[in-house]
Write a protein that holds these residues in place. Structure first.
Motif, PDB file in Angstrom:
ATOM      1  N   LYS A 112       0.810  -1.211   0.000  1.00  0.00           N
ATOM      2  CA  LYS A 112       0.000   0.000   0.000  1.00  0.00           C
ATOM      3  C   LYS A 112       0.848   1.268   0.000  1.00  0.00           C
ATOM      4  N   THR A 113       2.052   1.177   0.521  1.00  0.00           N
ATOM      5  CA  THR A 113       2.927   2.342   0.584  1.00  0.00           C
ATOM      6  C   THR A 113       3.742   2.535  -0.694  1.00  0.00           C
ATOM      7  N   SER A 114       3.680   1.547  -1.594  1.00  0.00           N
ATOM      8  CA  SER A 114       4.467   1.618  -2.818  1.00  0.00           C
ATOM      9  C   SER A 114       3.882   2.629  -3.802  1.00  0.00           C
ATOM     10  N   LYS A 115       4.761   3.325  -4.490  1.00  0.00           N
ATOM     11  CA  LYS A 115       4.343   4.266  -5.525  1.00  0.00           C
ATOM     12  C   LYS A 115       4.295   3.607  -6.902  1.00  0.00           C
ATOM     13  N   GLU A 116       4.698   2.353  -6.959  1.00  0.00           N
ATOM     14  CA  GLU A 116       4.653   1.609  -8.216  1.00  0.00           C
ATOM     15  C   GLU A 116       3.204   1.267  -8.564  1.00  0.00           C
ATOM     16  N   PRO A 117       2.889   1.146  -9.841  1.00  0.00           N
ATOM     17  CA  PRO A 117       1.506   0.817 -10.224  1.00  0.00           C
ATOM     18  C   PRO A 117       1.117  -0.586  -9.795  1.00  0.00           C
ATOM     19  N   ARG A 118      -0.178  -0.771  -9.569  1.00  0.00           N
ATOM     20  CA  ARG A 118      -0.702  -2.109  -9.322  1.00  0.00           C
ATOM     21  C   ARG A 118      -0.821  -2.808 -10.667  1.00  0.00           C
ATOM     22  N   ILE A 119      -0.151  -3.945 -10.799  1.00  0.00           N
ATOM     23  CA  ILE A 119      -0.065  -4.603 -12.104  1.00  0.00           C
ATOM     24  C   ILE A 119      -0.916  -5.858 -12.134  1.00  0.00           C
ATOM     25  N   LEU A 120      -1.693  -5.989 -13.194  1.00  0.00           N
ATOM     26  CA  LEU A 120      -2.491  -7.180 -13.478  1.00  0.00           C
ATOM     27  C   LEU A 120      -1.942  -7.844 -14.731  1.00  0.00           C
ATOM     28  N   ALA A 121      -1.696  -9.150 -14.659  1.00  0.00           N
ATOM     29  CA  ALA A 121      -1.267  -9.919 -15.834  1.00  0.00           C
ATOM     30  C   ALA A 121      -2.435 -10.753 -16.337  1.00  0.00           C
ATOM     31  N   THR A 122      -2.659 -10.730 -17.651  1.00  0.00           N
ATOM     32  CA  THR A 122      -3.732 -11.521 -18.261  1.00  0.00           C
ATOM     33  C   THR A 122      -3.150 -12.441 -19.325  1.00  0.00           C
ATOM     34  N   ALA A 123      -3.575 -13.695 -19.292  1.00  0.00           N
ATOM     35  CA  ALA A 123      -3.112 -14.701 -20.251  1.00  0.00           C
ATOM     36  C   ALA A 123      -4.243 -15.032 -21.207  1.00  0.00           C
ATOM     37  N   SER A 124      -3.914 -15.125 -22.489  1.00  0.00           N
ATOM     38  CA  SER A 124      -4.962 -15.274 -23.497  1.00  0.00           C
ATOM     39  C   SER A 124      -4.668 -16.412 -24.465  1.00  0.00           C
ATOM     40  N   PHE A 125      -5.739 -16.883 -25.102  1.00  0.00           N
ATOM     41  CA  PHE A 125      -5.602 -17.861 -26.175  1.00  0.00           C
ATOM     42  C   PHE A 125      -5.014 -17.235 -27.439  1.00  0.00           C
ATOM     43  N   ASP A 126      -4.792 -15.903 -27.430  1.00  0.00           N
ATOM     44  CA  ASP A 126      -4.176 -15.260 -28.598  1.00  0.00           C
ATOM     45  C   ASP A 126      -2.656 -15.383 -28.576  1.00  0.00           C
ATOM     46  N   THR A 127      -2.109 -16.192 -27.668  1.00  0.00           N
ATOM     47  CA  THR A 127      -0.689 -16.523 -27.478  1.00  0.00           C
ATOM     48  C   THR A 127       0.079 -15.453 -26.714  1.00  0.00           C
ATOM     49  N   SER A 128      -0.575 -14.413 -26.251  1.00  0.00           N
ATOM     50  CA  SER A 128       0.139 -13.334 -25.563  1.00  0.00           C
ATOM     51  C   SER A 128      -0.269 -13.221 -24.097  1.00  0.00           C
ATOM     52  N   VAL A 129       0.588 -12.540 -23.350  1.00  0.00           N
ATOM     53  CA  VAL A 129       0.289 -12.110 -21.982  1.00  0.00           C
ATOM     54  C   VAL A 129       0.420 -10.596 -21.969  1.00  0.00           C
ATOM     55  N   ARG A 130      -0.507  -9.926 -21.286  1.00  0.00           N
ATOM     56  CA  ARG A 130      -0.444  -8.462 -21.191  1.00  0.00           C
ATOM     57  C   ARG A 130      -0.346  -8.044 -19.730  1.00  0.00           C
ATOM     58  N   LEU A 131       0.444  -7.009 -19.490  1.00  0.00           N
ATOM     59  CA  LEU A 131       0.575  -6.404 -18.175  1.00  0.00           C
ATOM     60  C   LEU A 131      -0.150  -5.070 -18.188  1.00  0.00           C
ATOM     61  N   TRP A 132      -1.044  -4.871 -17.208  1.00  0.00           N
ATOM     62  CA  TRP A 132      -1.906  -3.692 -17.168  1.00  0.00           C
ATOM     63  C   TRP A 132      -1.656  -2.891 -15.895  1.00  0.00           C
ATOM     64  N   ASP A 133      -1.767  -1.564 -16.024  1.00  0.00           N
ATOM     65  CA  ASP A 133      -1.753  -0.669 -14.868  1.00  0.00           C
ATOM     66  C   ASP A 133      -3.195  -0.535 -14.386  1.00  0.00           C
ATOM     67  N   ALA A 134      -3.486  -1.087 -13.194  1.00  0.00           N
ATOM     68  CA  ALA A 134      -4.867  -1.092 -12.697  1.00  0.00           C
ATOM     69  C   ALA A 134      -5.334   0.303 -12.297  1.00  0.00           C
ATOM     70  N   GLY A 135      -4.416   1.238 -12.144  1.00  0.00           N
ATOM     71  CA  GLY A 135      -4.808   2.590 -11.779  1.00  0.00           C
ATOM     72  C   GLY A 135      -5.269   3.428 -12.957  1.00  0.00           C
ATOM     73  N   THR A 136      -4.791   3.088 -14.156  1.00  0.00           N
ATOM     74  CA  THR A 136      -5.138   3.870 -15.353  1.00  0.00           C
ATOM     75  C   THR A 136      -5.842   3.040 -16.420  1.00  0.00           C
ATOM     76  N   GLY A 137      -5.726   1.709 -16.334  1.00  0.00           N
ATOM     77  CA  GLY A 137      -6.282   0.850 -17.367  1.00  0.00           C
ATOM     78  C   GLY A 137      -5.387   0.724 -18.585  1.00  0.00           C
ATOM     79  N   ASP A 138      -4.176   1.279 -18.519  1.00  0.00           N
ATOM     80  CA  ASP A 138      -3.257   1.225 -19.657  1.00  0.00           C
ATOM     81  C   ASP A 138      -2.546  -0.124 -19.715  1.00  0.00           C
ATOM     82  N   CYS A 139      -2.315  -0.599 -20.937  1.00  0.00           N
ATOM     83  CA  CYS A 139      -1.510  -1.795 -21.152  1.00  0.00           C
ATOM     84  C   CYS A 139      -0.046  -1.391 -21.150  1.00  0.00           C
TER      85      CYS A 139
END
Length: 518
Positions: free
Chosen positions: A411-438
């Motif tokens: 909670k004290t970190s200034k780094e973004p909260r990161i979500l990783a998503t795995a897909s059948f499209d062969t890729s993994v994406r890392l998202w910033d949960a604070g902005t919704g940016d990939c």
């Protein structure tokens, strides 16, 4: 054909013995005098009572759903031993998807199976046809931007030629299962204790040596009662309690079990009428939550093994569950909906509606502020209990989102909260949960990505695919730093507590434990 009470009593006695109810079995044999019967040494296969009951249910199912002219009546409603049957008429495709595609964990995960390929081709053809029609009708001057949906401006990770290969000398192959290994889980208290679940009707607890060259002990084998056919013998889910003292497993027969570290059966929990797809302990360890093909979730009291509460809010199979806290939890389903419920309250606290297809995975973030979901509709979404609509709609994937994971975060970190998503499209994406940016697109796999897992510090991410490959990525820049080429498709990956080992479930009936030197 004749059935005697003596035969029934003997089958019940054998069931009690096989299920670990030693004292109850002893009392039952004395009440019924089975130990004095001629049947006491009868050659009866393990699980005979369950097999006979399942065959009876199959006959009942046929009897209820075959018309006089021999045609089959469409129905996806479960036939149960207790309670009336309610027909649930669905279209043929919906029934096929639920009972075959989503009804069997192995079929869900095996991207090479004909059913999954056929379904993907059908979906892709529909999508392409809709896009072509849309393009024909579109005015070139039209503005097609979507309000409220974050743009995917991430830089795709370039191919890195000098990724270090994890050598065979740094990996241990665990052999013993006789069918595909679907699930694995490291003990949260002991970095050397690993559990695995397979299609051979067993789970196993392994003691992993500190070094790959050290001798490997034989695992503790947790035998589940054999199911009716070879196609429904899967240990479908497993989870350790937070203290690491007890292991819970979910089985295709709809029963959940609690085991000790030494392999003793503590509780057998039977109330579901279909396979268990998801199972989670709460942090306190007093409840286990299970989700099933029978459309329900059950909260179990772990001290007694009894069902405390059953929720039947979904109209499709429950595919995933996750605890927000010790009494509040979320569930996702093939009906496309997500419910948030609370122990002791029958009505849901919240329903999240927005996905257009099955919701495969849900995860609360480390602080319990956001709930992420991934779906067959090609999207991931981030939700908050403070609003009805999703906070962010993550639309960059080009195929189903199958798995996801939140990076550990302070909670004290200034780094973004990161979500990783795995897909059948062969890729993994890392998202910033604070902005919704990939932030990053991780592209190295050549087939669908089934599984993602962050290491305990959140600095590295492991991914697995049916392309036989485990990749380990550095999170800060999305660069692949390690790779391991296995001998079968990878169903699941998991890091141990100390972050120096990655376990992977393999489709050839083995587990691989890679010693990762980062």
């Amino acid at each position: 054909m004749s059935v005697t009470s003596e035969e029934i009593n003997y089958l019940i006695f054998r069931y009690l013995q096989e299920s670990g109810f030693v004292h109850t079995g002893f009392a039952f044999q004395n009440e019924t005098h089975i130990h004095k019967s001629e049947l006491k040494n009868a050659n009866v296969q393990q699980g005979a009572l369950v097999n006979i009951l399942q065959k009876g249910l199959q006959y009942t199912d046929l009897e209820l759903h075959v018309n006089e002219d021999g045609s089959e009546r469409e129905c996806s409603g479960p036939v149960a031993l207790i309670g009336p049957h309610r027909c649930d008429k669905l279209a043929k495709k919906a029934r096929r998807d639920e009972s075959m595609g989503r009804g069997h964990k192995r079929d869900r995960k095996d991207g090479k199976k004909g059913h999954r390929q056929l379904r993907d081709r059908e979906k892709r053809a529909r999508t392409e046809a809709e896009e072509d029609e849309s393009m024909m009708d579109m005015d070139p001057a039209d503005d097609v931007s979507v309000v409220g949906t974050p743009t995917a401006t991430a830089v795709e990770t370039p191919e890195v030629p000098d990724v270090k290969i994890i050598p065979a000398s740094d990996a241990i192959t665990l052999k013993g299962h006789t069918a595909d290994v679907f699930v694995c889980s490291w003990n949260p208290a002991s970095p050397s204790l690993l559990a695995s679940g397979s299609g051979d009707a067993t789970a196993r607890i392994w003691q992993i040596p500190a070094n790959p060259e050290d001798a490997l002990q034989d695992p503790i084998v947790l035998k589940h009662l054999p199911a009716l056919t070879d196609n429904n013998r899967d240990v479908t889910a497993m989870d350790w309690n937070a203290a690491g003292t007890l292991l819970a497993t979910g089985f295709y027969d709809g029963q959940a079990r609690i085991w000790t570290q030494k392999g003793q059966l503590r509780h057998l929990m039977s109330q579901h009428r279909g396979p268990i797809f998801a199972l989670k302990w709460n942090k306190k360890g007093n409840y286990i939550l299970t989700g099933s093909l029978d459309h329900t979730t059950i909260v179990w009291d772990t001290t007694t093994g009894e069902a405390k509460q059953q929720h039947e809010v979904h109209t499709g199979a429950v595919l995933d569950v996750d605890w927000l806290d010790n009494t509040t939890f979320a569930t996702s389903s093939s009906d496309g909906k997500i419910y948030v419920c609370k122990v002791g309250t029958q009505e849901p606290l919240k329903v999240f509606i927005g996905h257009d297809d099955e919701v495969n995975a849900i995860r609360w973030d480390p602080h319990g502020e956001y709930l992420a979901s991934g779906s067959d509709d090609f999207t991931a979404k981030i939700w908050s209990m403070d609003q009805d609509n999703c906070v962010f709609n993550l639309t960059a994937h080009e195929d189903a989102v199958y798995d996801m994971a939140w990076a550990p975060h302070s909670k004290t970190s200034k780094e973004p909260r990161i979500l990783a998503t795995a897909s059948f499209d062969t890729s993994v994406r890392l998202w910033d949960a604070g902005t919704g940016d990939c932030l990053r697109v991780l592209s190295r796999h050549i087939e669908a990505v089934y599984t993602v897992a962050f290491n305990p510090t959140g600095t590295y991410l492991a991914t697995g695919s049916p392309d036989h490959t485990i990749n380990i990525w550095r999170v800060r820049d999305g660069v692949p730093v390690k790779t391991y080429q296995g001998e079968g498709g990878i169903f699941e990956v998991d890091w141990n507590k100390s972050g120096d080992k990655v376990a992977a479930c393999v489709a050839n009936g083995t587990l691989v434990v890679a010693h990762v030197k980062l």
